[in-house]
Design a protein around this motif. Structure first.
Motif, PDB file in Angstrom:
ATOM      1  N   ASP A   1       0.836  -1.201   0.000  1.00 27.34           N
ATOM      2  CA  ASP A   1       0.000   0.000   0.000  1.00 27.34           C
ATOM      3  C   ASP A   1       0.874   1.256   0.000  1.00 27.34           C
ATOM      4  O   ASP A   1       2.095   1.187   0.176  1.00 27.34           O
ATOM      5  CB  ASP A   1      -0.998   0.020   1.171  1.00 27.34           C
ATOM      6  CG  ASP A   1      -0.343  -0.138   2.537  1.00 27.34           C
ATOM      7  OD1 ASP A   1       0.880   0.044   2.645  1.00 27.34           O
ATOM      8  OD2 ASP A   1      -1.063  -0.439   3.503  1.00 27.34           O
TER       9      ASP A   1
ATOM     10  N   GLN B   1       0.628   5.418   1.341  1.00 25.08           N
ATOM     11  CA  GLN B   1      -0.113   6.486   2.013  1.00 25.08           C
ATOM     12  C   GLN B   1       0.686   7.779   1.920  1.00 25.08           C
ATOM     13  O   GLN B   1       1.919   7.752   1.869  1.00 25.08           O
ATOM     14  CB  GLN B   1      -0.348   6.151   3.498  1.00 25.08           C
ATOM     15  CG  GLN B   1      -1.374   5.043   3.702  1.00 25.08           C
ATOM     16  CD  GLN B   1      -1.784   4.896   5.168  1.00 25.08           C
ATOM     17  OE1 GLN B   1      -0.985   5.092   6.071  1.00 25.08           O
ATOM     18  NE2 GLN B   1      -3.048   4.544   5.386  1.00 25.08           N
TER      19      GLN B   1
ATOM     20  N   TRP C   1       1.301  11.206   4.031  1.00 23.96           N
ATOM     21  CA  TRP C   1       1.122  11.756   5.380  1.00 23.96           C
ATOM     22  C   TRP C   1       1.494  13.235   5.371  1.00 23.96           C
ATOM     23  O   TRP C   1       2.512  13.621   4.809  1.00 23.96           O
ATOM     24  CB  TRP C   1       2.042  11.048   6.388  1.00 23.96           C
ATOM     25  CG  TRP C   1       1.820   9.581   6.564  1.00 23.96           C
ATOM     26  CD1 TRP C   1       0.853   8.807   5.997  1.00 23.96           C
ATOM     27  CD2 TRP C   1       2.610   8.689   7.373  1.00 23.96           C
ATOM     28  NE1 TRP C   1       0.980   7.496   6.411  1.00 23.96           N
ATOM     29  CE2 TRP C   1       2.048   7.394   7.249  1.00 23.96           C
ATOM     30  CE3 TRP C   1       3.731   8.861   8.191  1.00 23.96           C
ATOM     31  CZ2 TRP C   1       2.589   6.283   7.913  1.00 23.96           C
ATOM     32  CZ3 TRP C   1       4.267   7.762   8.852  1.00 23.96           C
ATOM     33  CH2 TRP C   1       3.693   6.487   8.714  1.00 23.96           C
TER      34      TRP C   1
ATOM     35  N   VAL D   1      -3.243  11.124   7.467  1.00 26.83           N
ATOM     36  CA  VAL D   1      -3.185  10.439   6.178  1.00 26.83           C
ATOM     37  C   VAL D   1      -4.089  11.216   5.229  1.00 26.83           C
ATOM     38  O   VAL D   1      -5.304  11.309   5.452  1.00 26.83           O
ATOM     39  CB  VAL D   1      -3.652   8.984   6.291  1.00 26.83           C
ATOM     40  CG1 VAL D   1      -3.672   8.324   4.927  1.00 26.83           C
ATOM     41  CG2 VAL D   1      -2.730   8.218   7.247  1.00 26.83           C
TER      42      VAL D   1
ATOM     43  N   GLU E   1      -4.278   8.115  -0.420  1.00 23.70           N
ATOM     44  CA  GLU E   1      -3.854   6.703  -0.461  1.00 23.70           C
ATOM     45  C   GLU E   1      -3.869   6.224  -1.897  1.00 23.70           C
ATOM     46  O   GLU E   1      -4.483   6.830  -2.743  1.00 23.70           O
ATOM     47  CB  GLU E   1      -4.802   5.839   0.399  1.00 23.70           C
ATOM     48  CG  GLU E   1      -4.764   6.259   1.849  1.00 23.70           C
ATOM     49  CD  GLU E   1      -5.396   5.226   2.782  1.00 23.70           C
ATOM     50  OE1 GLU E   1      -4.932   4.080   2.847  1.00 23.70           O
ATOM     51  OE2 GLU E   1      -6.361   5.584   3.450  1.00 23.70           O
TER      52      GLU E   1
END
Lengths: 102, 102
Positions: free
Chosen positions: A37, A39, A41, B99, B102
Motif C-alpha cells: 500500500d 499512504q 502523510w 493520512v 492513499e
C-alpha cells in the motif's frame, strides 16, 4: 515487509495542489509485484512537510518497481511547476526500513 | 486516519534487545478505541534508528490512549537498562501525521 519513506517539503500554500496531484495519481504502482500500500502523510505541525510511505513485501520488490517503466511514467505525470516547488528535505530524502515487529 | 511516529535512537549493539522488548509487548494498545495497528521499523542504513509507527482512526483516539492507564502500564514494562540506553533523536521526537491520500 519493507517500507520506503520519501520526505518532501513544499511551501505550505502549495500543499493542497501537491495532495491533489497525489489523489489523481495513475495508480500504476498498485499492480507492481510485492506492492502492499501507499499512504501520503501530512505533518500536523507543518503542513509543508509531506511524506510518501509505501510498503512492500521486501526490498527487492521495491527496487524492481523503482527501475520499472511504471515508475518513470508515474513521475513524468507530476506537474512541472509542482516538481520545481518541491524542495527535498535532504539529499538522502528517501529512506528504507524493515518492519521488525508488529 | 492519524499516524503517530516516535523516532528512537539506540546503540546498534543494543537494538536486538530493544526489538525483543517490542516483540514481547503487553499488547494493551491493541484494544484501545480507534487503534488500527502498530509497526516497528528499523532503518536499513542505521540499525540504531528505530521507529514506532502507530495508526489510529483519528488524533483524539491517540490522545485518549496516551492519557490511559494502559499506556502507563506498557511503558512501565520497558526494562530500565533499555530505557536509559534509548536516546531520543530530538526533544520533539514524537510527530503526528494525517493520512491525506492513499
Amino acid at each position: 515487509m519493507y517500507v520506503s519513506v520519501s520526505r518532501l517539503r513544499i511551501e505550505p500554500d502549495l500543499a493542497p495542489q501537491l495532495l491533489e496531484a497525489f489523489r489523481s495519481r495513475a495508480h500504476l504502482v498498485d499492480t507492481a509485484d510485492g506492492f502492499i500500500d501507499l499512504q501520503v502523510w501530512q505533518a500536523e505541525r507543518d503542513l509543508g512537510e509531506i511524506w510518501m510511505v509505501s510498503r512492500w513485501r521486501d526490498r527487492d520488490c521495491f527496487r524492481s518497481y523503482m527501475r520499472s517503466d511504471s515508475h518513470a511514467v508515474s513521475h513524468a505525470r507530476i506537474p512541472p511547476l509542482l516538481k520545481e516547488a518541491i524542495k527535498l528535505e535532504r539529499l538522502d530524502h528517501m529512506s528504507g526500513y524493515e518492519v521488525v515487529a508488529e
